[in-house]
Design an enzyme around this catalytic site. Sequence first.
Site, PDB file in Angstrom:
ATOM      1  N   SER A   1       0.837  -1.201   0.000  1.00 39.33           N
ATOM      2  CA  SER A   1       0.000   0.000   0.000  1.00 39.33           C
ATOM      3  C   SER A   1       0.876   1.257   0.000  1.00 39.33           C
ATOM      4  O   SER A   1       1.719   1.431  -0.869  1.00 39.33           O
ATOM      5  CB  SER A   1      -0.955  -0.043   1.191  1.00 39.33           C
ATOM      6  OG  SER A   1      -1.960   0.921   1.063  1.00 39.33           O
TER       7      SER A   1
ATOM      8  N   ASP B   1      -5.680  -3.891  -2.588  1.00 38.42           N
ATOM      9  CA  ASP B   1      -4.761  -3.576  -1.494  1.00 38.42           C
ATOM     10  C   ASP B   1      -4.113  -4.820  -0.895  1.00 38.42           C
ATOM     11  O   ASP B   1      -4.794  -5.741  -0.433  1.00 38.42           O
ATOM     12  CB  ASP B   1      -5.530  -2.826  -0.406  1.00 38.42           C
ATOM     13  CG  ASP B   1      -4.609  -2.103   0.561  1.00 38.42           C
ATOM     14  OD1 ASP B   1      -3.649  -2.726   1.023  1.00 38.42           O
ATOM     15  OD2 ASP B   1      -4.860  -0.920   0.841  1.00 38.42           O
TER      16      ASP B   1
END
Length: 760
Positions: free
Chosen positions: A81, A227
């Site tokens: 991320s 993610d």
Amino acid sequence: MLNRSSRCLAQLIGITALFAGSCIAAESSKADQAGALDALPQRPRVGLVLAGGGAKGGAHVGVLKVLEELHVPIDCIAGTSMGALVGGGYASGIPADEMQAFLNRIDWKRVVGGVGTRGLQPIEQKRQGVTYSNQLQLGIQDSRIVVAPGLLNTSAIDDLLRGFVGKAREQSDFNRLPIPYRAVATDMVSGQMVVLDHGDLATAMRASMALPGVFAPVDRDKEILADGGLVRNIPVDVARALCADVVIVVNLVSPPAKPEELKAPGQLLGRTMELMIEANERLQLQSLTARDVRIDVPMGDIGTGDFERTSETIALGDAAARRAAPQLARYAVPPDVYLAWRREATSEQGIDSKVDAVEFAKLKRVNPEFLNQLSGIKPGDTITTESLSQSAQRMAAVEDIDSVSYELTGDPGHATLQWLPYEKSWAPDYIKVDLGMYASTSGDDRGFALYFQHDRTWINSLGAQWRNEIQFGTNQLLSTSFYQPFDVAQRFFIEPKAFFHQDWQNVFYEGNDIARYKFDDLGGRLDLGVNFGNVGQLRVGYWAANRRVEIETGSPLLPQVELRDAGISVSGVYDTRDTPFSPTRGVIAALEYFKSDAALGAQRDWQRAELGVGFAIPFRNNVLRVDAAGGSGLGSNLPADRLFAMGGPVSLAGYELDALRAAAYWTVSTSYLWQIKDIFALRGQTLYAGVRLQDLKAYETIDGTVPGQIGSLSVFITGRTPVGPVTLGFAATTSSSHTVWISFGRPIAEGTILSQGIFR
């Protein structure tokens, strides 16, 4: 404590330098980078592991600054991320101080929230309006309604990442970056971790930070990448598999959850995702050994979405790394060795090339020639990272385009630029749904609107659109039109339209509500128009409408009619506002002229013109607004049912809707708005407390009274919220009328140009 740590650090660095030949060495994990570190045969390879955490990830930059200060070289990087973003930049060759400057320059409201990008939209796209009560993007596919894969548009994020690692994108093998690198994503199809080791670096970083439901995922073959924090927020095992003998782990630590903060469904849902992430973090942290270094960064009250506080997180990372300085010093190298490594690992990311050819990837619907003229780049031009970014943003502002990437091939002096625009997957049929209501303490003054719009875009290569509207409530609407540009640039166009309007209006006599009328209009218009860039438009056309006016209740004051009006219409708009509701900057000007003429098919002759202008001027966090409007029958005998109607929060605050009808008027108002609450700054959702002074003069009123100039004072709270625009206010006038009102969502139309069409 800090001084003692500093002395220990100095001693350790001195010992390290003294025994460098026997205690430190390395074999580079990347063959073509073998150099300065090769002289240290016993040095362990150091892997840097950067955790995900959204806005909290700015702390990684603070850690990197300390690592550079301590002369700790990094052999490979694995990140998730925001950790993938920072890690990808560092692996590309961007030193920590440059990365800090980059993060501090980011306009997070624009990049994440899309605030301020309205100015890039074509003027016709602006004129079509927006939905006020929600920001859902709906489409129709296979006879079913579909939604956009993410709540937030990612085109600005994509563009930011491409500029961030501009040169490194040319290297598709992440092992051959200045520092070998891995980004971690989650395959939403299989639920498995995906380690990204090749491809477009910017795309890999974007995939790793694609929070499900918020940002659209990245499609890769049969994988749907989102993610990486869902499966590996701290990818220790990935770094060990890549190169690491030891790892330096940066762990972003938030305070424990509080019971009182876990009451609402949204809070519980968010906490559920946090628990999933914390579980996979624990497994990775438990694998650390005594040789590894764990840097815990307490984040305090800074949350995942607090991007505007990113600069604060850098200092937190710096402080946490200094606390771990004695452990980090074990992996320091002598200054001259580190300097040689730093030179090898540093790479400029800016683009400066001359373009010999400009190409577009194949598109299904949107005409690439239309995008080409928006890009503004042609063969022979010299391009930079900034010019590429500006061009990509202009093209991405087109409604059918989701984002725009690019590739440069060939040598910098004779490059080929290939644009890669991605069309929206839920196009070309769009559905908008909107809701609005208004209520006041003045009699039965209230309104309601439930609005639907359907657009089918790019019906042909020139960008034709079929548009349909329907609205239920106080004002009923049914319309269909066909917008057809004449040229690729869409400067000239024609639009035929058929419509049916129906609304109910109260009629007042000497300030008293005496009747309620129903107005029906069935007709059509044919406009020829010209667009002036993305700020202005002018239309000229023919219109005709069969009008019926019927009394519903009360005493008849207006004549009941059933006849035909027809003639010439002219309309124009100039719009540079940052948002249509509660703008903080920009100008809006609009003009409408109608002439009904028996020679053109009408049953009566009249004409009316109306002009409105508005200015929004930012002052620190506050806003000054000035609005003015005027209308006139231009000497014609304006029928009673075509008079200008004033009353309501916009046209005349303190009066009921349509309380004053006149053949001509002018009005000027000044408002000052103080920012009192940032609800969600990244989305431009802010509450203001405001005060407004207004002056209005009406001429030839329907009841024959001469009210003179009417002054109005309003105090209110207004702003954009997660559920749409909301206003609560009180207004009083010099004619002894006053009202308290509340409005939500889509504005309810009043009787002047300031409250209709593109103005709201």
